[in-house]
Design a protein around this motif. Structure first.
Motif, PDB file in Angstrom:
ATOM      1  N   HIS A 123       8.615  35.270  -3.033  1.00 48.43           N
ATOM      2  CA  HIS A 123       8.922  33.836  -2.823  1.00 48.43           C
ATOM      3  C   HIS A 123       8.166  33.265  -1.633  1.00 48.43           C
ATOM      4  O   HIS A 123       8.745  32.621  -0.760  1.00 48.43           O
ATOM      5  CB  HIS A 123      10.434  33.626  -2.641  1.00 48.43           C
ATOM      6  CG  HIS A 123      11.218  33.903  -3.877  1.00 48.43           C
ATOM      7  ND1 HIS A 123      12.544  34.270  -3.865  1.00 48.43           N
ATOM      8  CD2 HIS A 123      10.856  33.902  -5.187  1.00 48.43           C
ATOM      9  CE1 HIS A 123      12.969  34.460  -5.102  1.00 48.43           C
ATOM     10  NE2 HIS A 123      11.952  34.249  -5.920  1.00 48.43           N
ATOM     11  N   THR A 124       6.882  33.515  -1.595  1.00 52.74           N
ATOM     12  CA  THR A 124       6.053  33.018  -0.497  1.00 52.74           C
ATOM     13  C   THR A 124       5.893  31.500  -0.593  1.00 52.74           C
ATOM     14  O   THR A 124       6.165  30.889  -1.623  1.00 52.74           O
ATOM     15  CB  THR A 124       4.654  33.662  -0.542  1.00 52.74           C
ATOM     16  OG1 THR A 124       4.006  33.254  -1.769  1.00 52.74           O
ATOM     17  CG2 THR A 124       4.734  35.178  -0.493  1.00 52.74           C
ATOM     18  N   TYR A 125       5.423  30.902   0.505  1.00 51.96           N
ATOM     19  CA  TYR A 125       5.158  29.469   0.501  1.00 51.96           C
ATOM     20  C   TYR A 125       4.104  29.126  -0.557  1.00 51.96           C
ATOM     21  O   TYR A 125       4.203  28.117  -1.245  1.00 51.96           O
ATOM     22  CB  TYR A 125       4.668  29.002   1.878  1.00 51.96           C
ATOM     23  CG  TYR A 125       5.754  28.968   2.930  1.00 51.96           C
ATOM     24  CD1 TYR A 125       7.018  28.455   2.643  1.00 51.96           C
ATOM     25  CD2 TYR A 125       5.505  29.417   4.226  1.00 51.96           C
ATOM     26  CE1 TYR A 125       8.007  28.407   3.609  1.00 51.96           C
ATOM     27  CE2 TYR A 125       6.495  29.371   5.203  1.00 51.96           C
ATOM     28  CZ  TYR A 125       7.745  28.864   4.892  1.00 51.96           C
ATOM     29  OH  TYR A 125       8.721  28.814   5.849  1.00 51.96           O
ATOM     30  N   LYS A 128       5.646  29.167  -4.000  1.00 49.77           N
ATOM     31  CA  LYS A 128       6.438  27.960  -4.244  1.00 49.77           C
ATOM     32  C   LYS A 128       5.527  26.769  -4.548  1.00 49.77           C
ATOM     33  O   LYS A 128       5.805  25.970  -5.453  1.00 49.77           O
ATOM     34  CB  LYS A 128       7.326  27.665  -3.035  1.00 49.77           C
ATOM     35  CG  LYS A 128       8.440  28.690  -2.856  1.00 49.77           C
ATOM     36  CD  LYS A 128       9.203  28.473  -1.557  1.00 49.77           C
ATOM     37  CE  LYS A 128      10.264  29.557  -1.370  1.00 49.77           C
ATOM     38  NZ  LYS A 128      10.973  29.435  -0.086  1.00 49.77           N
ATOM     39  N   LEU A 129       4.434  26.656  -3.795  1.00 48.02           N
ATOM     40  CA  LEU A 129       3.477  25.575  -4.032  1.00 48.02           C
ATOM     41  C   LEU A 129       2.857  25.715  -5.416  1.00 48.02           C
ATOM     42  O   LEU A 129       2.727  24.733  -6.164  1.00 48.02           O
ATOM     43  CB  LEU A 129       2.383  25.598  -2.959  1.00 48.02           C
ATOM     44  CG  LEU A 129       1.237  24.587  -3.129  1.00 48.02           C
ATOM     45  CD1 LEU A 129       1.769  23.159  -3.072  1.00 48.02           C
ATOM     46  CD2 LEU A 129       0.168  24.807  -2.053  1.00 48.02           C
ATOM     47  N   GLU A 161      -2.453  32.549  -4.889  1.00 43.79           N
ATOM     48  CA  GLU A 161      -1.089  33.077  -4.838  1.00 43.79           C
ATOM     49  C   GLU A 161      -1.018  34.490  -5.417  1.00 43.79           C
ATOM     50  O   GLU A 161      -0.358  35.372  -4.861  1.00 43.79           O
ATOM     51  CB  GLU A 161      -0.164  32.131  -5.617  1.00 43.79           C
ATOM     52  CG  GLU A 161       1.305  32.468  -5.495  1.00 43.79           C
ATOM     53  CD  GLU A 161       1.794  33.409  -6.570  1.00 43.79           C
ATOM     54  OE1 GLU A 161       2.715  34.207  -6.297  1.00 43.79           O
ATOM     55  OE2 GLU A 161       1.254  33.360  -7.694  1.00 43.79           O
ATOM     56  N   ASP A 178      11.877  37.518  -0.382  1.00 42.59           N
ATOM     57  CA  ASP A 178      11.801  36.404   0.571  1.00 42.59           C
ATOM     58  C   ASP A 178      10.863  36.679   1.745  1.00 42.59           C
ATOM     59  O   ASP A 178      11.274  36.681   2.909  1.00 42.59           O
ATOM     60  CB  ASP A 178      13.204  36.046   1.072  1.00 42.59           C
ATOM     61  CG  ASP A 178      14.123  35.643  -0.079  1.00 42.59           C
ATOM     62  OD1 ASP A 178      13.643  34.952  -0.993  1.00 42.59           O
ATOM     63  OD2 ASP A 178      15.294  36.043  -0.078  1.00 42.59           O
ATOM     64  N   LYS A 180       7.620  35.068   3.488  1.00 42.11           N
ATOM     65  CA  LYS A 180       6.986  33.744   3.496  1.00 42.11           C
ATOM     66  C   LYS A 180       5.496  33.791   3.185  1.00 42.11           C
ATOM     67  O   LYS A 180       4.931  32.833   2.662  1.00 42.11           O
ATOM     68  CB  LYS A 180       7.212  33.070   4.854  1.00 42.11           C
ATOM     69  CG  LYS A 180       8.674  32.760   5.136  1.00 42.11           C
ATOM     70  CD  LYS A 180       8.844  32.153   6.516  1.00 42.11           C
ATOM     71  CE  LYS A 180      10.301  31.868   6.810  1.00 42.11           C
ATOM     72  NZ  LYS A 180      10.490  31.319   8.170  1.00 42.11           N
TER      73      LYS A 180
END
Length: 197
Positions: A123-125, A128-129, A161, A178, A180
């Motif tokens: 669930h890295t930034y 998510k992007l 990603e 989780d 980042k």
């Protein structure tokens, strides 16, 4: 013992995405593009809601992260099936470029399952992007028509990603949720932790 009482409200939103998948596939089968698109939008919305609730009420957990990731993957697959069915010509025209993204993704999944026995849930930034851009592209394509600018952005972010996910798999000996991103992974004590996570 794991029972339904053990699941929190965020988990139930993830369950919704999984349960909605067969109904979405049925709508594709019956050629119901508009209804399919609206319900797909609802599924994507629950992804944002469950993450918000998990953080707000501090009910995040490795199980919840894995369930959320599974719901995301199911929804993405259904969205892509819908996109292929309703925008077949676009998919065929850009099949090579789509393959360029999916081959590294499949490799990433194989590495994850061979190392952890299950999919990652970092669930890295960047993840998510990428998910936001993917959902925006699919929904825009289904409501209107494919937008090439958004398509190329989706391809680029998706590749970045995937490569970050592969990097993180090699950085973590044990499954972890989780994270980042790569920068934060260097500071994460779990990365050096031995034994079962």
């Amino acid at each position: 013992m794991l029972t339904f009482k053990n699941f929190n409200i965020a988990d139930w939103f993830s369950f919704y995405r999984i349960a909605a998948a067969p109904f979405l596939l049925a709508l594709i089968w019956y050629d119901q593009r508009l209804i399919f698109t609206w319900l797909l939008l609802m599924s994507y919305s629950t992804d944002a809601i469950d993450g918000f609730l998990a953080r707000k009420f501090k009910i995040t957990s490795p199980r919840g992260s894995q369930l959320d990731s599974f719901g995301d993957q199911i929804t993405l697959i259904v969205g892509l099936i819908g996109l292929y069915y309703f925008e077949t010509e676009f998919i065929k025209t850009n099949l090579v470029l789509i393959g360029v993204v999916f081959i590294p993704y499949i490799i990433q999944m194989i590495i994850a399952y061979s190392k952890y026995g299950k999919a990652t849930a970092f669930h890295t930034y960047l993840a998510k992007l990428s998910a936001v851009i993917q959902s925006a592209f699919i929904l825009w394509s289904l409501f209107f028509s494919p937008n090439y600018s958004l398509f190329y952005i989706m391809i680029g972010i998706g590749l970045l990603e995937t490569f970050e996910e592969i990097t993180l798999i090699f950085m973590y000996d044990n499954w972890a949720s989780d994270v980042k991103g790569t920068y934060w992974a260097y500071k994460d004590k779990r990365r050096l932790k031995k034994g079962k996570s």
